[in-house]
Design an enzyme around this catalytic site. Structure first.
Site, PDB file in Angstrom:
ATOM      1  N   ARG A 110     -48.236  27.581  64.929  1.00 23.49           N
ATOM      2  CA  ARG A 110     -47.021  28.496  65.450  1.00 23.49           C
ATOM      3  C   ARG A 110     -45.696  27.543  64.896  1.00 23.49           C
ATOM      4  NH1 ARG A 110     -50.569  30.792  65.789  1.00 23.49           N
ATOM      5  NH2 ARG A 110     -51.505  31.443  67.708  1.00 23.49           N
ATOM      6  N   SER A 132     -49.165  35.179  74.465  1.00 26.23           N
ATOM      7  CA  SER A 132     -49.161  33.923  75.325  1.00 26.23           C
ATOM      8  C   SER A 132     -47.622  33.299  75.217  1.00 26.23           C
ATOM      9  CB  SER A 132     -50.056  32.963  74.417  1.00 26.23           C
ATOM     10  OG  SER A 132     -51.365  33.366  74.240  1.00 26.23           O
ATOM     11  N   GLU A 172     -43.914  29.039  73.652  1.00 30.37           N
ATOM     12  CA  GLU A 172     -44.092  29.803  72.431  1.00 30.37           C
ATOM     13  C   GLU A 172     -43.372  30.685  72.139  1.00 30.37           C
ATOM     14  OE1 GLU A 172     -48.361  30.822  71.389  1.00 30.37           O
ATOM     15  OE2 GLU A 172     -47.541  32.563  70.035  1.00 30.37           O
TER      16      GLU A 172
HETATM   17  C1  FAD Z   1     -49.524  41.612  73.581  1.00 28.36           C
HETATM   18  C2  FAD Z   1     -49.101  40.521  72.782  1.00 28.36           C
HETATM   19  C3  FAD Z   1     -50.215  39.907  72.066  1.00 28.36           C
HETATM   20  C4  FAD Z   1     -50.094  38.698  70.880  1.00 28.36           C
HETATM   21  N1  FAD Z   1     -50.952  37.915  70.482  1.00 28.36           N
HETATM   22  C5  FAD Z   1     -50.720  37.332  69.608  1.00 28.36           C
HETATM   23  C6  FAD Z   1     -51.742  36.353  68.990  1.00 28.36           C
HETATM   24  O1  FAD Z   1     -53.121  36.792  69.142  1.00 28.36           O
HETATM   25  N2  FAD Z   1     -51.494  35.379  67.944  1.00 28.36           N
HETATM   26  C7  FAD Z   1     -50.317  35.076  67.671  1.00 28.36           C
HETATM   27  O2  FAD Z   1     -50.073  34.029  66.916  1.00 28.36           O
HETATM   28  N3  FAD Z   1     -49.193  35.723  68.410  1.00 28.36           N
HETATM   29  C8  FAD Z   1     -49.516  36.784  69.326  1.00 28.36           C
HETATM   30  N4  FAD Z   1     -48.198  37.542  70.113  1.00 28.36           N
HETATM   31  C9  FAD Z   1     -47.189  37.059  69.774  1.00 28.36           C
HETATM   32  C10 FAD Z   1     -46.296  37.424  68.530  1.00 28.36           C
HETATM   33  O3  FAD Z   1     -46.941  38.833  68.143  1.00 28.36           O
HETATM   34  C11 FAD Z   1     -46.269  36.864  67.262  1.00 28.36           C
HETATM   35  O4  FAD Z   1     -45.791  35.720  67.323  1.00 28.36           O
HETATM   36  C12 FAD Z   1     -46.011  37.557  66.168  1.00 28.36           C
HETATM   37  O5  FAD Z   1     -45.665  36.859  64.771  1.00 28.36           O
HETATM   38  C13 FAD Z   1     -44.282  37.666  66.330  1.00 28.36           C
HETATM   39  O6  FAD Z   1     -43.794  38.620  65.337  1.00 28.36           O
HETATM   40  P1  FAD Z   1     -42.446  39.349  65.367  1.00 28.36           P
HETATM   41  O7  FAD Z   1     -42.315  40.259  64.231  1.00 28.36           O
HETATM   42  O8  FAD Z   1     -42.487  40.371  66.646  1.00 28.36           O
HETATM   43  O9  FAD Z   1     -41.338  38.598  65.616  1.00 28.36           O
HETATM   44  P2  FAD Z   1     -40.017  38.326  66.751  1.00 28.36           P
HETATM   45  O10 FAD Z   1     -40.624  38.317  67.949  1.00 28.36           O
HETATM   46  O11 FAD Z   1     -39.211  39.240  66.253  1.00 28.36           O
HETATM   47  O12 FAD Z   1     -39.478  37.048  66.232  1.00 28.36           O
HETATM   48  C14 FAD Z   1     -40.200  35.849  66.418  1.00 28.36           C
HETATM   49  C15 FAD Z   1     -39.462  34.687  65.665  1.00 28.36           C
HETATM   50  O13 FAD Z   1     -39.600  35.045  64.325  1.00 28.36           O
HETATM   51  C16 FAD Z   1     -38.515  35.081  63.392  1.00 28.36           C
HETATM   52  N5  FAD Z   1     -38.355  35.993  62.450  1.00 28.36           N
HETATM   53  C17 FAD Z   1     -38.804  37.438  62.588  1.00 28.36           C
HETATM   54  N6  FAD Z   1     -38.811  37.749  61.377  1.00 28.36           N
HETATM   55  C18 FAD Z   1     -38.210  37.222  60.722  1.00 28.36           C
HETATM   56  C19 FAD Z   1     -38.123  37.030  59.152  1.00 28.36           C
HETATM   57  N7  FAD Z   1     -38.296  38.331  58.524  1.00 28.36           N
HETATM   58  N8  FAD Z   1     -37.712  36.058  58.565  1.00 28.36           N
HETATM   59  C20 FAD Z   1     -37.707  34.787  59.293  1.00 28.36           C
HETATM   60  N9  FAD Z   1     -37.579  34.818  60.461  1.00 28.36           N
HETATM   61  C21 FAD Z   1     -37.893  35.984  61.216  1.00 28.36           C
HETATM   62  C22 FAD Z   1     -37.502  35.358  64.532  1.00 28.36           C
HETATM   63  O14 FAD Z   1     -36.090  35.163  64.305  1.00 28.36           O
HETATM   64  C23 FAD Z   1     -37.897  34.626  65.794  1.00 28.36           C
HETATM   65  O15 FAD Z   1     -37.395  33.353  65.896  1.00 28.36           O
HETATM   66  C24 FAD Z   1     -48.573  38.177  70.699  1.00 28.36           C
HETATM   67  C25 FAD Z   1     -47.519  39.192  71.496  1.00 28.36           C
HETATM   68  C26 FAD Z   1     -47.897  40.158  72.348  1.00 28.36           C
HETATM   69  C27 FAD Z   1     -46.685  41.004  73.049  1.00 28.36           C
END
Ligand code: FAD
Length: 303
Positions: A177, A228, A298
């Site tokens: 992470r 999480s 996280e």
């Molecule tokens: C139901 C559920 C299940 C999940 N299961 C998992 C799992 O199994 N494993 C896991 O690792 N995570 C899991 N997650 C968490 C999440 O999906 C991950 O952390 C995912 O990688 C976040 O991506 P996002 O595009 O939604 O990022 P966002 O939530 O939009 O952003 C997260 C961070 O990334 C940064 N960011 C986003 N896009 C960019 C970019 N283009 N350049 C630079 N920084 C950027 C943002 O500024 C922020 O700090 C889960 C979430 C949910 C709701």
């Protein structure tokens, strides 16, 4: 002049076609379904448009926050005095030579995984059920069921200081992470290249289905959440520590520690960001008292 008035003028003149919104409610853009409005929010359709937008934002001294699919973030109820930039309209994807696949930052991992499967490329089944975008997944080194971004990325195109450069997976410093991007919030992933292997389409499909079934059986996917809530502390599992502290079902307003998976804080309906933050703090304190471990969120919390 306030930064946003300056930016409004600049965008009108220099990026007239941009999807640019005032006082945009963020709850509709994040998986927790809470939070106030972004002072300004923009949805560039390409890396070039995003680059031009960031240059204008910097000139106007705007605070900028890049949002992917909003599945790992929390914004305050009173909103945020910033320009939130969504990558949601940056959705190109293409195969490359040598079993490589390129995806723009806004493509969801589910789409990338299905595209890879349909082209007989294996390696991304683990990512199929993670609801984030490519950019967010690189930033967080998203992972599940023994796989993580680090294992499948060749590298990513990263914009920083007005320049875009290709960073190899080593340069991206992906750990649990954590990445170059978490250390450099000003840097933006424009797209990523995945290194995959040839595989059998049916077998990859079966693996994706099996992992999705495991996810549905163990996670409260019927409620809004950010997955999480806490990072896995060394030598422990956050969910187990929370359960052992007797916190399953603990509720603050509309926020609750899931009965199904103690590692998830869920929005039972009508939660506010303040409810979620208060619950996170209560869980941290109770787990610290019962186990001596201080859980670290996280979820990326913006204030
Ligand atoms: C139901 C559920 C299940 C999940 N299961 C998992 C799992 O199994 N494993 C896991 O690792 N995570 C899991 N997650 C968490 C999440 O999906 C991950 O952390 C995912 O990688 C976040 O991506 P996002 O595009 O939604 O990022 P966002 O939530 O939009 O952003 C997260 C961070 O990334 C940064 N960011 C986003 N896009 C960019 C970019 N283009 N350049 C630079 N920084 C950027 C943002 O500024 C922020 O700090 C889960 C979430 C949910 C709701």
């Amino acid at each position: 002049m306030a930064w946003y008035q300056d930016l409004d003028n600049q965008i009108k003149e220099q990026l007239p076609g941009l999807d640019y919104r005032w006082d945009e409610p963020l709850a509709g853009h994040i998986s927790f379904r809470v939070g106030g409005a972004a002072k300004r929010m923009a949805f560039p359709q390409s890396g070039e448009a995003l680059t031009a937008l960031l240059a204008l934002a910097e000139a106007c001294r705007a605070r900028t926050i890049v949002l992917g699919n909003g599945t790992n973030v929390l914004f305050p109820d009173e909103g945020i005095d910033a320009l939130v930039i969504s990558t949601g309209k940056m959705c190109d994807m293409a195969l490359r030579k040598g079993n490589q696949l390129y995806a723009e930052a806004g493509v969801t991992l589910a789409r990338v995984a299905v595209f890879a499967q349909q082209n007989g490329l294996s390696g991304l089944a683990f990512a199929h059920g993670i609801p984030g975008s490519v950019g967010g997944a690189v930033c967080m080194n998203a992972g599940a069921y023994g796989g993580e971004m680090k294992d499948v990325l060749a590298g990513a195109y990263v914009l920083a200081g007005g320049e875009t450069r290709y960073m190899t997976v080593e340069e991206l410093s992906l750990r649990y992470r954590h990445s170059y991007l978490t250390d450099h919030p000003e840097a933006v992933v424009l797209g990523a290249v995945f290194d995959l292997r040839e595989g059998d389409k049916d077998e990859i499909r079966r693996e994706m289905d099996e992992l999705m079934a495991r996810r549905k059986a163990s996670q409260p996917l019927e409620f809004p959440s950010a997955g999480s809530t806490f990072k896995r502390p060394a030598g422990h599992f956050a969910g187990a520590l929370i359960q052992e502290a007797g916190l399953k079902g603990l509720t603050v307003g509309g926020a609750q520690v899931s009965e199904k998976h103690a590692g998830f804080v869920i929005n039972r309906g009508g939660a506010t960001a303040a409810d979620i933050l208060a619950l996170i703090e209560q869980v941290q304190q109770a787990v610290y008292r019962s186990s001596g471990v201080m859980l670290e969120p996280e979820v990326r919390i913006y204030r």
